[in-house]
Design a protein around this motif. Structure first.
Motif, PDB file in Angstrom:
ATOM      1  N   PHE A   1       4.244  -8.749  -0.995  1.00 23.21           N
ATOM      2  CA  PHE A   1       4.308  -7.875   0.175  1.00 23.21           C
ATOM      3  C   PHE A   1       5.757  -7.569   0.550  1.00 23.21           C
ATOM      4  O   PHE A   1       6.121  -6.422   0.777  1.00 23.21           O
ATOM      5  CB  PHE A   1       3.593  -8.524   1.364  1.00 23.21           C
ATOM      6  CG  PHE A   1       2.134  -8.190   1.451  1.00 23.21           C
ATOM      7  CD1 PHE A   1       1.647  -7.394   2.470  1.00 23.21           C
ATOM      8  CD2 PHE A   1       1.240  -8.682   0.517  1.00 23.21           C
ATOM      9  CE1 PHE A   1       0.307  -7.095   2.559  1.00 23.21           C
ATOM     10  CE2 PHE A   1      -0.107  -8.399   0.593  1.00 23.21           C
ATOM     11  CZ  PHE A   1      -0.583  -7.602   1.613  1.00 23.21           C
TER      12      PHE A   1
ATOM     13  N   ARG B   1       7.797  -4.082   0.644  1.00 20.40           N
ATOM     14  CA  ARG B   1       8.418  -3.599   1.881  1.00 20.40           C
ATOM     15  C   ARG B   1       9.860  -3.154   1.610  1.00 20.40           C
ATOM     16  O   ARG B   1      10.297  -2.106   2.067  1.00 20.40           O
ATOM     17  CB  ARG B   1       8.442  -4.711   2.931  1.00 20.40           C
ATOM     18  CG  ARG B   1       7.163  -4.869   3.708  1.00 20.40           C
ATOM     19  CD  ARG B   1       7.402  -5.649   4.984  1.00 20.40           C
ATOM     20  NE  ARG B   1       6.126  -6.097   5.505  1.00 20.40           N
ATOM     21  CZ  ARG B   1       5.599  -7.291   5.269  1.00 20.40           C
ATOM     22  NH1 ARG B   1       6.243  -8.156   4.529  1.00 20.40           N
ATOM     23  NH2 ARG B   1       4.432  -7.616   5.767  1.00 20.40           N
TER      24      ARG B   1
ATOM     25  N   HIS C   1       9.894   0.061  -0.426  1.00 21.15           N
ATOM     26  CA  HIS C   1       9.499   1.203   0.388  1.00 21.15           C
ATOM     27  C   HIS C   1      10.592   1.560   1.388  1.00 21.15           C
ATOM     28  O   HIS C   1      10.844   2.734   1.657  1.00 21.15           O
ATOM     29  CB  HIS C   1       8.205   0.884   1.128  1.00 21.15           C
ATOM     30  CG  HIS C   1       7.748   2.003   2.025  1.00 21.15           C
ATOM     31  ND1 HIS C   1       7.892   1.954   3.389  1.00 21.15           N
ATOM     32  CD2 HIS C   1       7.184   3.197   1.741  1.00 21.15           C
ATOM     33  CE1 HIS C   1       7.421   3.078   3.912  1.00 21.15           C
ATOM     34  NE2 HIS C   1       6.979   3.835   2.945  1.00 21.15           N
TER      35      HIS C   1
ATOM     36  N   GLU D   1       2.966   6.579  -0.384  1.00 25.66           N
ATOM     37  CA  GLU D   1       2.428   5.491   0.433  1.00 25.66           C
ATOM     38  C   GLU D   1       0.987   5.182   0.048  1.00 25.66           C
ATOM     39  O   GLU D   1       0.567   4.023   0.095  1.00 25.66           O
ATOM     40  CB  GLU D   1       2.574   5.815   1.921  1.00 25.66           C
ATOM     41  CG  GLU D   1       4.035   5.825   2.360  1.00 25.66           C
ATOM     42  CD  GLU D   1       4.220   5.818   3.865  1.00 25.66           C
ATOM     43  OE1 GLU D   1       3.220   5.931   4.601  1.00 25.66           O
ATOM     44  OE2 GLU D   1       5.387   5.716   4.309  1.00 25.66           O
TER      45      GLU D   1
ATOM     46  N   LEU E   1      -0.362  -2.332  -4.271  1.00 24.82           N
ATOM     47  CA  LEU E   1      -0.189  -3.624  -3.625  1.00 24.82           C
ATOM     48  C   LEU E   1      -1.467  -4.452  -3.724  1.00 24.82           C
ATOM     49  O   LEU E   1      -1.443  -5.627  -4.109  1.00 24.82           O
ATOM     50  CB  LEU E   1       0.203  -3.432  -2.159  1.00 24.82           C
ATOM     51  CG  LEU E   1       0.423  -4.710  -1.346  1.00 24.82           C
ATOM     52  CD1 LEU E   1       1.554  -5.534  -1.939  1.00 24.82           C
ATOM     53  CD2 LEU E   1       0.722  -4.382   0.100  1.00 24.82           C
TER      54      LEU E   1
ATOM     55  N   LEU F   1       1.254  -3.190   5.639  1.00 22.41           N
ATOM     56  CA  LEU F   1       2.592  -3.714   5.337  1.00 22.41           C
ATOM     57  C   LEU F   1       3.297  -4.349   6.519  1.00 22.41           C
ATOM     58  O   LEU F   1       4.363  -4.937   6.358  1.00 22.41           O
ATOM     59  CB  LEU F   1       3.473  -2.594   4.784  1.00 22.41           C
ATOM     60  CG  LEU F   1       3.600  -2.483   3.268  1.00 22.41           C
ATOM     61  CD1 LEU F   1       4.369  -3.641   2.687  1.00 22.41           C
ATOM     62  CD2 LEU F   1       2.235  -2.398   2.615  1.00 22.41           C
ATOM     63  N   HIS F   2       2.736  -4.258   7.708  1.00 30.85           N
ATOM     64  CA  HIS F   2       3.453  -4.784   8.872  1.00 30.85           C
ATOM     65  C   HIS F   2       2.586  -5.735   9.669  1.00 30.85           C
ATOM     66  O   HIS F   2       2.192  -5.474  10.799  1.00 30.85           O
ATOM     67  CB  HIS F   2       3.956  -3.645   9.776  1.00 30.85           C
ATOM     68  CG  HIS F   2       4.970  -2.779   9.116  1.00 30.85           C
ATOM     69  ND1 HIS F   2       4.623  -1.716   8.317  1.00 30.85           N
ATOM     70  CD2 HIS F   2       6.327  -2.842   9.089  1.00 30.85           C
ATOM     71  CE1 HIS F   2       5.722  -1.137   7.847  1.00 30.85           C
ATOM     72  NE2 HIS F   2       6.764  -1.806   8.306  1.00 30.85           N
TER      73      HIS F   2
ATOM     74  N   GLU G   1       0.981 -12.638   5.997  1.00 31.41           N
ATOM     75  CA  GLU G   1       0.585 -11.237   5.874  1.00 31.41           C
ATOM     76  C   GLU G   1      -0.757 -10.945   6.523  1.00 31.41           C
ATOM     77  O   GLU G   1      -1.047  -9.800   6.843  1.00 31.41           O
ATOM     78  CB  GLU G   1       0.520 -10.835   4.396  1.00 31.41           C
ATOM     79  CG  GLU G   1       1.824 -10.978   3.628  1.00 31.41           C
ATOM     80  CD  GLU G   1       2.931 -10.105   4.185  1.00 31.41           C
ATOM     81  OE1 GLU G   1       2.614  -9.129   4.905  1.00 31.41           O
ATOM     82  OE2 GLU G   1       4.112 -10.379   3.916  1.00 31.41           O
TER      83      GLU G   1
END
Length: 912
Positions: free
Chosen positions: A268, A272, A275, A305, A312, A419-420, A521
């Motif tokens: 992850f 990140r 990206h 994305e 992912l 992702l967040h 995550e």
């Protein structure tokens, strides 16, 4: 999914708005008819190039003209005839594959003439592969795309021609000629822009690499982002290397680099960072040029994305679930939804968004054959793109831009959620205990934010040498997890004891960072884990043995549903087929697959159990059905790996006894089983006995061996004919004779007691029917009642003597009035009365058989039903105690009524 924005119908757009199409039609009017009607494919493209060469063009010129003809055709099909996205991407991929194959053949021919063909130390020819990456590898090439390539050759060696060179020099020359043939811009244009930046060490690395060089790079220098790049890789030329299987040795290197054998949540952060760099680059390029903000590929919510979301999830889970592996973005979304890794609705919305964005991208590129993804600013061009998608732009508004905004917002939201930390950034608010900058585990500031009971436990953890040896990023992860646990306690989501158990659980896993990454995550997983740990102690023990199952907590849907044997077996068989397709179906992979699947399903049942979604009886039913499914799959898979197998499908069955036979399996129960086979149609019965004996040994090994994924079952075969001194597997005829007492070798009464609750559970169905027929004959055979009663009581006393109970306590299983008394009473009733009362022949379980015996008048009114209810309550008490790791011996008064009900049953059966 319907359209994301209502559109207004308008006149159909025409391909000749494209300046590129106009140029092609002016310059190559005579050649436009060379392509047959419909979408271009390998055969038609190759035929056009051959025809152009026959008319006097060089290969380089013919390929370039063919490219322009293909693009002109695709513009017509796409814009005027609304061809599916796959028609365009597959045609462009075919163009790349055909031209690369032809260019490679030409380059090798020219280089051979100068240097000779390269050979290895054994004199064998060395193969060379063009590896397509990105959209070429995934067969998703766009109409004005560059092609990302990596050149790989098999082995080191030398040439033996007029000017001998090393294999590396030879293939470097081939690579240069390939670029000349494909990438050079001439009067006829180019075939494809070629990008080699994804090769090992990027632009600073050599243009070609050997397999050995690539392997070393993967092991020593391969970075996380490169795993995403190699996910879509495949050999695109020469095609003979793929069809012959010679290129499979490359796959053997790439697969373990891309896919790990564990749930790889550590990627992850790598994604990140990648990206972040891409977004920063897109923002830099857009600085002072606001039109670049409408980049359908690289801007927020763009094509990239969606690809990142898919890649992912594939990289995280694909190591253990090969059935989800695919290069195609759209196919991957389908597989992720089918596998429960993404909501079906989300997958459909992302698929629709991807198709829409790719269609817009193609129309942007049709305009001038430029490698751009930015929406044009000219009103006429924008209106043409909108019209080609059945939208109409007015003087002040354009539905196309509205829909683009809506689609990109949808994509960005899903991306940010993934992702967040499960929430989009910038939404405001922070969870209790998790505000501010990250704090490492050994920070005093962190300690100050923890409740005292948790802080004390964390201080003990910090003092351990394992924590002191951790990297700083691991300490930050742990700090984040402890702050979340503190927040859960503060908000009442879990107890302080649960948070302390969480620390105890995580301590042995400190070196297994993938689990820490998973929890960081997936905050929802940690929250459910904390709740679970607060409900009982045994879940923590199970999670210590099998920590990977915590990922199951992410799927609330699966937790809410009961075990479905058919779906479970279908999923496992699909996984098995995927291992075979990937060339990885070795015994080790299959044993680990079986264990992971079993552990995950046991854990789901455990969660439903401690959350009181299902009853004790349903727990036992589901665990028994799961064991049946595991035996079924293991039997079928192991047979295919038996070297001595003499037929495609074994005539073989597994007979379940004991708790599995009675559908009363618990967590960690061993399996009492007997194996039988049918030799009726065997040409050599002695050979069949040898083959099935070897198979049983392999089967037991598959079921009991401890692997890196853990254990499956303990197997007990003591109930087979003649017990420990008997054969591991018997023919069904021998089994029948033994049980019926034909000949000198016959079963004991205790064996007939055991067979009352035995059943077929896996294997050949007709053997199950044969076994059930034998069982019914055996248990319904006439017996002298008093002699049977004496034998059953004697056996009960032997068992009681072997398991003494401390004075003053009541053991729910072994004490007088316990479950075993009820079980022995049922066995006596079945063996003595089923001949005249057929309802007792069914293996219906102790509770149902007690009720049937009372209905048949074999027990005084109320005794059978009271004993059945007591048996159910005793099982529940035992089950609850074991879940919380408490003793199953109670104060006698706690279960006095249940004990008395079973004692009444015992008295009615044996002493009345």
């Amino acid at each position: 999914m319907g359209s994301l924005h209502p559109v207004t119908a308008t006149a159909a757009a025409l391909a000749d708005h494209s300046r590129f199409v106009q140029r092609v039609r002016r310059r190559h009017a005579a050649e436009l008819g060379l392509l047959p009607p419909g979408g271009p494919d390998h055969a038609s493209i190759a035929a056009v190039i051959a025809q152009l060469q026959a008319e006097g063009r060089s290969l380089a010129s013919a390929m370039r003209v063919a490219r322009q003809l293909v693009l002109e055709r695709l513009a017509v099909l796409d814009v005027e005839e609304r061809a599916p996205l796959a028609t365009v991407t597959h045609a462009m991929t075919a163009l790349a594959e055909v031209t690369l194959g032809l260019a490679l053949a030409q380059a090798r021919q020219d280089t051979d003439a100068r240097h000779g063909a390269p050979r290895d130390a054994n004199g064998e020819a060395i193969d060379f592969w063009i590896v397509g990456m990105g959209k070429l590898g995934a067969r998703e090439l766009n109409v004005s795309s560059d092609i990302d390539l990596i050149y790989v050759y098999e082995d080191d060696g030398q040439t033996a021609g007029p000017q001998p060179v090393s294999a590396h020099e030879y293939f470097s020359t081939v690579a240069r000629q390939l670029y000349t043939l494909i990438g050079d811009v001439t009067d006829d244009g180019f075939v494809f822009r070629v990008d080699l930046a994804l090769r090992p060490n990027g632009n600073s690395g050599p243009p070609v690499v050997s397999l050995a060089m690539l392997e070393e790079y993967f092991l020593v220098q391969g970075r996380e982002w490169e795993r995403f790049a190699w996910l879509k890789s495949r050999v695109v030329a020469p095609r003979e290397a793929v069809s012959s299987g010679r290129a499979l040795q490359l796959r053997a290197l790439v697969t373990p680099f891309v896919y790990r054998k564990y749930l790889d949540y550590g990627v992850f952060e790598g994604l990140r960072q990648l990206h972040r760099r891409i977004r920063e680059e897109a923002q830099r390029r857009a600085a002072g040029r606001p039109e670049r903000a409408n980049d359908v590929k690289l801007s927020r919510g763009g094509i990239r994305e969606i690809e990142f979301i898919v890649q992912l999830l594939l990289v995280v889970r694909g190591g253990q679930f090969p059935e989800i592996r695919t290069r195609s973005t759209l196919k991957a979304l389908d597989k992720l939804a089918a596998g429960g890794l993404m909501k079906v609705d989300t997958a459909q919305k992302l698929a629709d968004a991807y198709s829409f964005l790719r269609q817009v991208e193609h129309r942007i590129q049709y305009l001038d054959d430029q490698q751009t993804h930015v929406l044009p600013t000219a009103d006429a061009d924008l209106g043409w793109i909108a019209a080609s998608l059945a939208m109409s732009c007015g003087p002040y508004t354009c539905p196309l831009t509205d829909k683009l905004c809506e689609v990109r917002e949808l994509v960005a939201t899903e991306f940010d959620t993934l992702l967040h930390d499960g929430q989009a950034p910038g939404r405001g608010g922070c969870k209790a205990g998790s505000c501010g900058a990250p704090l490492p585990l050994d920070s005093e500031q962190l300690m100050a934010k923890l409740p005292e009971g948790l802080a004390e436990r964390v201080r003990t953890l910090i003092a351990s040498p394992r924590v002191k040896a951790l990297r700083e990023d691991s300490k930050l992860r742990l700090g984040k997890l402890m702050l979340r646990a503190a927040g859960a306690v503060a908000q009442g989501h879990c107890s302080l004891a649960a948070a302390q158990r969480f620390v105890d659980w995580i301590e042995p896993l400190l070196r297994r960072e993938s689990y820490l990454a998973l929890l960081v995550e997936r905050p929802g997983v940690q929250q459910r884990l904390l709740k679970l740990l607060g409900l009982a102690r045994w879940p923590m023990r199970y999670l210590m043995l099998h920590p990977g199952v915590i990922d199951e907590l992410a799927d609330e849907r699966q937790m809410a549903e009961r075990f479905d044997r058919a779906a479970f077996v279908a999923d496992l068989d699909e996984r098995h087929a995927a291992w075979q397709r990937s060339g990885e179906a070795d015994e080790g992979a299959l044993l680990d697959t079986l264990r992971r699947a079993h552990h995950a399903e046991v854990f789901r049942t455990l969660v439903r159990d401690v959350e009181q979604r299902i009853t004790v009886e349903q727990v036992a039913d589901d665990l028994s059905a799961l064991a049946d499914a595991m035996l079924d799959c293991t039997l079928r898979w192991a047979w295919q790996h038996l070297k001595q197998r003499h037929r495609d499908t074994p005539q073989f069955a597994v007979i379940a006894y004991g708790k599995l036979g009675g559908l009363e399996l618990g967590y960690g129960s061993d399996l009492d089983v007997v194996f039988v086979y049918d030799d009726a149609d065997e040409a050599d019965p002695d050979l069949a006995q040898e083959v099935y004996a070897s198979f049983v040994r392999k089967l037991i090994s598959w079921l009991t061996l401890r692997t890196a994924a853990g254990e499956l079952f303990e197997i007990d075969t003591a109930l087979r004919p003649n017990g420990g001194s008997g054969l591991l597997v018997s023919s069904i005829n021998s089994f029948d004779k033994y049980q019926r007492g034909r000949g000198g070798n016959t079963a004991w009464t205790w064996e007939h007691q055991a067979i009352t609750r035995a059943r077929f559970c896996a294997g050949t169905p007709h053997l199950g029917e044969r076994f059930e027929a034998t069982r019914r004959v055996v248990i319904s055979a006439p017996r002298e009642a008093q002699a049977l009663k004496d034998e059953v009581r004697t056996m009960r006393e032997k068992v009681r003597a072997a398991v003494p109970v401390k004075s003053g306590l009541f053991d729910v299983k072994h004490s007088p009035g316990g479950m075993m008394d009820a079980e022995f009473a049922v066995q006596y009733l079945v063996l003595s009365q089923s001949g005249s009362h057929p309802t007792l022949l069914d293996n219906a379980g102790n509770i149902a058989l007690l009720q049937r015996a009372e209905t048949a008048g074999l027990l005084p009114a109320g005794v059978g039903s009271a004993a059945a209810n007591a048996y159910r309550e005793l099982r529940r008490a035992q089950h609850r105690a074991r879940l919380d790791e408490q003793p199953t011996q109670f104060d006698p008064e706690t279960l006095a009524s249940e004990r008395d009900a079973v004692l009444a049953l015992w008295h009615a059966v044996f002493e009345a």
